[in-house]
Design a protein around this motif. Structure first.
Motif, PDB file in Angstrom:
ATOM      1  N   PRO A   1      -1.725   1.005 -11.200  1.00 40.95           N
ATOM      2  CA  PRO A   1      -1.513   1.684  -9.919  1.00 40.95           C
ATOM      3  C   PRO A   1      -1.631   0.771  -8.700  1.00 40.95           C
ATOM      4  O   PRO A   1      -1.323   1.204  -7.589  1.00 40.95           O
ATOM      5  CB  PRO A   1      -2.615   2.761  -9.907  1.00 40.95           C
ATOM      6  CG  PRO A   1      -2.938   2.996 -11.335  1.00 40.95           C
ATOM      7  CD  PRO A   1      -2.814   1.653 -11.985  1.00 40.95           C
ATOM      8  N   THR A   2      -2.101  -0.460  -8.893  1.00 40.46           N
ATOM      9  CA  THR A   2      -2.253  -1.372  -7.750  1.00 40.46           C
ATOM     10  C   THR A   2      -1.318  -2.574  -7.840  1.00 40.46           C
ATOM     11  O   THR A   2      -1.480  -3.542  -7.086  1.00 40.46           O
ATOM     12  CB  THR A   2      -3.712  -1.868  -7.651  1.00 40.46           C
ATOM     13  OG1 THR A   2      -4.076  -2.548  -8.860  1.00 40.46           O
ATOM     14  CG2 THR A   2      -4.673  -0.723  -7.423  1.00 40.46           C
ATOM     15  N   THR A   3      -0.321  -2.525  -8.722  1.00 41.33           N
ATOM     16  CA  THR A   3       0.533  -3.702  -8.898  1.00 41.33           C
ATOM     17  C   THR A   3       1.332  -4.032  -7.648  1.00 41.33           C
ATOM     18  O   THR A   3       1.493  -5.202  -7.294  1.00 41.33           O
ATOM     19  CB  THR A   3       1.507  -3.514 -10.081  1.00 41.33           C
ATOM     20  OG1 THR A   3       2.223  -2.284  -9.921  1.00 41.33           O
ATOM     21  CG2 THR A   3       0.773  -3.511 -11.399  1.00 41.33           C
ATOM     22  N   ALA A   4       1.868  -3.024  -6.953  1.00 39.52           N
ATOM     23  CA  ALA A   4       2.648  -3.307  -5.747  1.00 39.52           C
ATOM     24  C   ALA A   4       1.762  -3.882  -4.657  1.00 39.52           C
ATOM     25  O   ALA A   4       2.185  -4.759  -3.894  1.00 39.52           O
ATOM     26  CB  ALA A   4       3.366  -2.046  -5.254  1.00 39.52           C
ATOM     27  N   SER A   5       0.524  -3.408  -4.556  1.00 40.80           N
ATOM     28  CA  SER A   5      -0.398  -3.942  -3.550  1.00 40.80           C
ATOM     29  C   SER A   5      -0.690  -5.415  -3.814  1.00 40.80           C
ATOM     30  O   SER A   5      -0.641  -6.247  -2.902  1.00 40.80           O
ATOM     31  CB  SER A   5      -1.709  -3.140  -3.545  1.00 40.80           C
ATOM     32  OG  SER A   5      -1.488  -1.811  -3.126  1.00 40.80           O
TER      33      SER A   5
ATOM     34  N   ASP B   1       0.963   6.285 -11.145  1.00 39.23           N
ATOM     35  CA  ASP B   1       1.533   5.198 -10.353  1.00 39.23           C
ATOM     36  C   ASP B   1       1.298   5.354  -8.862  1.00 39.23           C
ATOM     37  O   ASP B   1       1.392   4.403  -8.110  1.00 39.23           O
ATOM     38  CB  ASP B   1       3.041   5.106 -10.600  1.00 39.23           C
ATOM     39  CG  ASP B   1       3.340   4.547 -11.978  1.00 39.23           C
ATOM     40  OD1 ASP B   1       2.600   3.666 -12.427  1.00 39.23           O
ATOM     41  OD2 ASP B   1       4.314   4.997 -12.596  1.00 39.23           O
ATOM     42  N   THR B   2       1.089   6.568  -8.386  1.00 33.22           N
ATOM     43  CA  THR B   2       0.959   6.785  -6.962  1.00 33.22           C
ATOM     44  C   THR B   2      -0.306   7.570  -6.665  1.00 33.22           C
ATOM     45  O   THR B   2      -0.945   8.132  -7.551  1.00 33.22           O
ATOM     46  CB  THR B   2       2.169   7.554  -6.408  1.00 33.22           C
ATOM     47  OG1 THR B   2       2.262   8.815  -7.084  1.00 33.22           O
ATOM     48  CG2 THR B   2       3.452   6.781  -6.638  1.00 33.22           C
TER      49      THR B   2
ATOM     50  N   TYR C   1       0.834  -1.199   0.000  1.00 35.54           N
ATOM     51  CA  TYR C   1       0.000   0.000   0.000  1.00 35.54           C
ATOM     52  C   TYR C   1       0.874   1.256   0.000  1.00 35.54           C
ATOM     53  O   TYR C   1       0.650   2.196  -0.771  1.00 35.54           O
ATOM     54  CB  TYR C   1      -0.922  -0.003   1.211  1.00 35.54           C
ATOM     55  CG  TYR C   1      -1.619   1.322   1.420  1.00 35.54           C
ATOM     56  CD1 TYR C   1      -2.729   1.667   0.654  1.00 35.54           C
ATOM     57  CD2 TYR C   1      -1.146   2.240   2.360  1.00 35.54           C
ATOM     58  CE1 TYR C   1      -3.359   2.886   0.824  1.00 35.54           C
ATOM     59  CE2 TYR C   1      -1.759   3.452   2.535  1.00 35.54           C
ATOM     60  CZ  TYR C   1      -2.873   3.781   1.771  1.00 35.54           C
ATOM     61  OH  TYR C   1      -3.480   4.991   1.933  1.00 35.54           O
TER      62      TYR C   1
ATOM     63  N   LYS D   1       7.580  -2.908  -8.550  1.00 35.79           N
ATOM     64  CA  LYS D   1       6.992  -1.633  -8.962  1.00 35.79           C
ATOM     65  C   LYS D   1       7.940  -0.881  -9.898  1.00 35.79           C
ATOM     66  O   LYS D   1       7.525  -0.309 -10.919  1.00 35.79           O
ATOM     67  CB  LYS D   1       6.703  -0.777  -7.730  1.00 35.79           C
ATOM     68  CG  LYS D   1       5.985   0.536  -8.033  1.00 35.79           C
ATOM     69  CD  LYS D   1       4.521   0.300  -8.298  1.00 35.79           C
ATOM     70  CE  LYS D   1       3.751   1.599  -8.379  1.00 35.79           C
ATOM     71  NZ  LYS D   1       2.308   1.365  -8.586  1.00 35.79           N
TER      72      LYS D   1
ATOM     73  N   ASP E   1       2.628   1.811  -3.398  1.00 37.32           N
ATOM     74  CA  ASP E   1       1.690   2.316  -4.393  1.00 37.32           C
ATOM     75  C   ASP E   1       1.283   3.761  -4.088  1.00 37.32           C
ATOM     76  O   ASP E   1       1.029   4.548  -4.997  1.00 37.32           O
ATOM     77  CB  ASP E   1       0.435   1.436  -4.435  1.00 37.32           C
ATOM     78  CG  ASP E   1       0.612   0.224  -5.335  1.00 37.32           C
ATOM     79  OD1 ASP E   1       1.416   0.292  -6.282  1.00 37.32           O
ATOM     80  OD2 ASP E   1      -0.054  -0.799  -5.088  1.00 37.32           O
ATOM     81  N   ARG E   2       1.239   4.106  -2.819  1.00 37.36           N
ATOM     82  CA  ARG E   2       0.772   5.432  -2.417  1.00 37.36           C
ATOM     83  C   ARG E   2       1.858   6.493  -2.574  1.00 37.36           C
ATOM     84  O   ARG E   2       1.600   7.615  -3.011  1.00 37.36           O
ATOM     85  CB  ARG E   2       0.310   5.382  -0.955  1.00 37.36           C
ATOM     86  CG  ARG E   2      -0.331   6.656  -0.437  1.00 37.36           C
ATOM     87  CD  ARG E   2      -1.814   6.633  -0.680  1.00 37.36           C
ATOM     88  NE  ARG E   2      -2.473   7.708   0.040  1.00 37.36           N
ATOM     89  CZ  ARG E   2      -2.942   8.806  -0.526  1.00 37.36           C
ATOM     90  NH1 ARG E   2      -2.828   8.981  -1.825  1.00 37.36           N
ATOM     91  NH2 ARG E   2      -3.552   9.728   0.178  1.00 37.36           N
TER      92      ARG E   2
END
Length: 447
Positions: free
Chosen positions: A364-368, A213-214, A68, A122, A71-72
């Motif tokens: 935008p949610t790939t890392a999550s 991306d964020t 989270y 990411k 991504d943020r």
């Protein structure tokens, strides 16, 4: 789109590969130091397994906020800070004297390392088009294996010459030095002036729909409510169950089962990890070729690679206990060869599991999504070292450990094949325009 002349993205990949190398040396230090710790402190195989499990448990739990936050806020500061903290935790192992202290240091190592792979994934998604995700992820995962493959000899020599405590202190210092280099040198693509317009367009060929991306907020319940997300978690659990057994116990297995002196361990223990590197790179090349064939997609190529590798890994691991039956005088080289092949298939799974988030969720949610998958994987890595330690102390053999890992690997193949089907999060759900190659806005999301 043809490949551009620019190579800045490959320089970034080189930085990620150096990070992965530092990362796994910190993890590997325990298995190399374990015989010395047993001799000096009288700890058992179960204790070593518990230390391996402590790292994996806190690493798993740390995945959830890490994805989270990455991504943020982006990967740079998260990753740089994490390397400093985990390096301090590694160095602490060299000055502690009891299990309570060791467990605390391993827990801190796990929490601090949690952002490393989601942030790396990411960065790959920011710097490479999807057609190159397989080889890029395979490359940094191969570097992750380069620590045990090419540095085990050096690490064994350090322990033999200066004692096991020095190994943790040196590994910690190397990590802090890398963190400084990373924070000074890394920037996102839009901040890099030397990136040519041609290479920038090539990198961005999949995301010209205006996605950012964020700054995207996503409720965790939406991820855990999706069938594909559970499939990725459970499938990765099965793969990491076996991986962590090798990472934690490979040197002890060689010493205990074949009577190899510790001073002679380095070259022998390195060979299986060379197999892991070959599997990583070969599988990335193969999936890249499959993904551009008529009738194929990059997602299909990655799923085929994952499920096939898990099945083959299961077969090879199941054969390890029978190494002496083939030719007793060649028991050790046969066991080493089998472990090398098994880790090659394991590496193929890891490289493509980390590529899957870009196939099943909006960018935008790939890392999550990657971090939740890794959370599931390291629950498997939490269970397996302690399980292995208890079994070895009770039976004096690794046979049951390997057979269990083989069965679980087969379960992982079935899970990935049957459960990872539909998109997890689409751009439409986030109120964003769909980028080419992202999960389709019109595709039904699994619920």
């Amino acid at each position: 789109m043809p490949k551009p002349r620019g190579k800045v993205r490959w320089v970034v990949l080189g930085l990620l590969m150096l990070l992965a190398l530092i990362n796994n040396i910190d993890r590997l230090a325990l298995s190399v130091a374990a015989p010395g710790m047993q001799a000096d402190l009288g700890i058992t195989a179960t204790d070593i397994g518990l230390l391996g499990s402590a790292f994996a448990l806190f690493y798993a739990v740390g995945q959830l906020p890490s994805g989270y936050l990455i991504d943020r806020f982006g990967p740079r500061m998260m990753l740089g800070t994490a390397v400093i903290v985990w390096s301090a935790a590694t160095a602490a192992m060299g000055v502690l004297h009891n299990m309570a202290g060791f467990l605390g240091a391993r827990a801190m190592l796990g929490v601090a390392e949690a952002p490393s792979l989601p942030a790396t994934n990411k960065i790959v998604s920011q710097w490479f088009p999807k057609r190159e995700h397989g080889i890029a992820n395979a490359s940094w995962d191969a570097a992750l294996k380069a620590g045990p493959a090419f540095f085990t000899v050096l690490l064994v020599w350090i322990v033999a010459a200066f004692g096991w405590r020095s190994l943790f202190l040196i590994a910690g210092a190397a990590g802090i030095l890398f963190a400084i280099v990373f924070l000074i040198s890394y920037r996102n693509p839009e901040q890099v002036k030397r990136l040519s317009a041609e290479e920038r367009a090539y990198i961005q060929q999949d995301d010209d729909g205006g996605q950012q991306d964020t700054g995207v907020k996503i409720a965790w319940g939406r991820l855990f409510g999706r069938r594909s997300m559970w499939g990725m978690m459970l499938g990765y659990f099965c793969n990491m169950f076996g991986y962590q057994i090798f990472l934690t116990f490979l040197p002890l297995f060689i010493i205990d089962q074949f009577g190899i002196p510790f001073a002679s361990l380095g070259y022998i223990a390195s060979v299986p990890w060379i197999g892991a590197i070959i599997g990583d790179l070969a599988s990335g090349w193969i999936s890249g070729r499959l993904g551009v064939r008529p009738g194929w997609t990059t997602k299909r190529a990655k799923k085929v690679m994952i499920t096939t590798a898990l099945i083959l890994q299961a077969i090879v691991i199941a054969l390890i206990p029978f190494n002496a039956a083939f030719a007793p005088e060649l028991a050790l080289p046969i066991a080493i060869a089998l472990m090398a092949v098994a880790l090659g298939f394991n590496g193929a799974v890891v490289a493509h599991a980390w590529s899957m988030p870009a196939e099943v969720t909006a960018r935008p949610t790939t890392a999550s999504v990657a971090s939740v998958q890794n959370f599931g994987g390291f629950l498997g890595a939490t269970v397996s070292p302690l399980f292995a330690g208890v079994i070895v102390d009770a039976t004096g053999s690794f046979d049951i450990v390997f057979w269990t890992a083989a069965v679980i690997s087969l379960v992982g193949a079935a899970v990935y094949h049957l459960m990872v089907q539909k998109p997890i999060i689409t751009a439409e759900e986030l109120g964003l325009p769909a980028a080419p190659g992202d999960p389709s806005e019109k595709a039904q999301v699994d619920a």
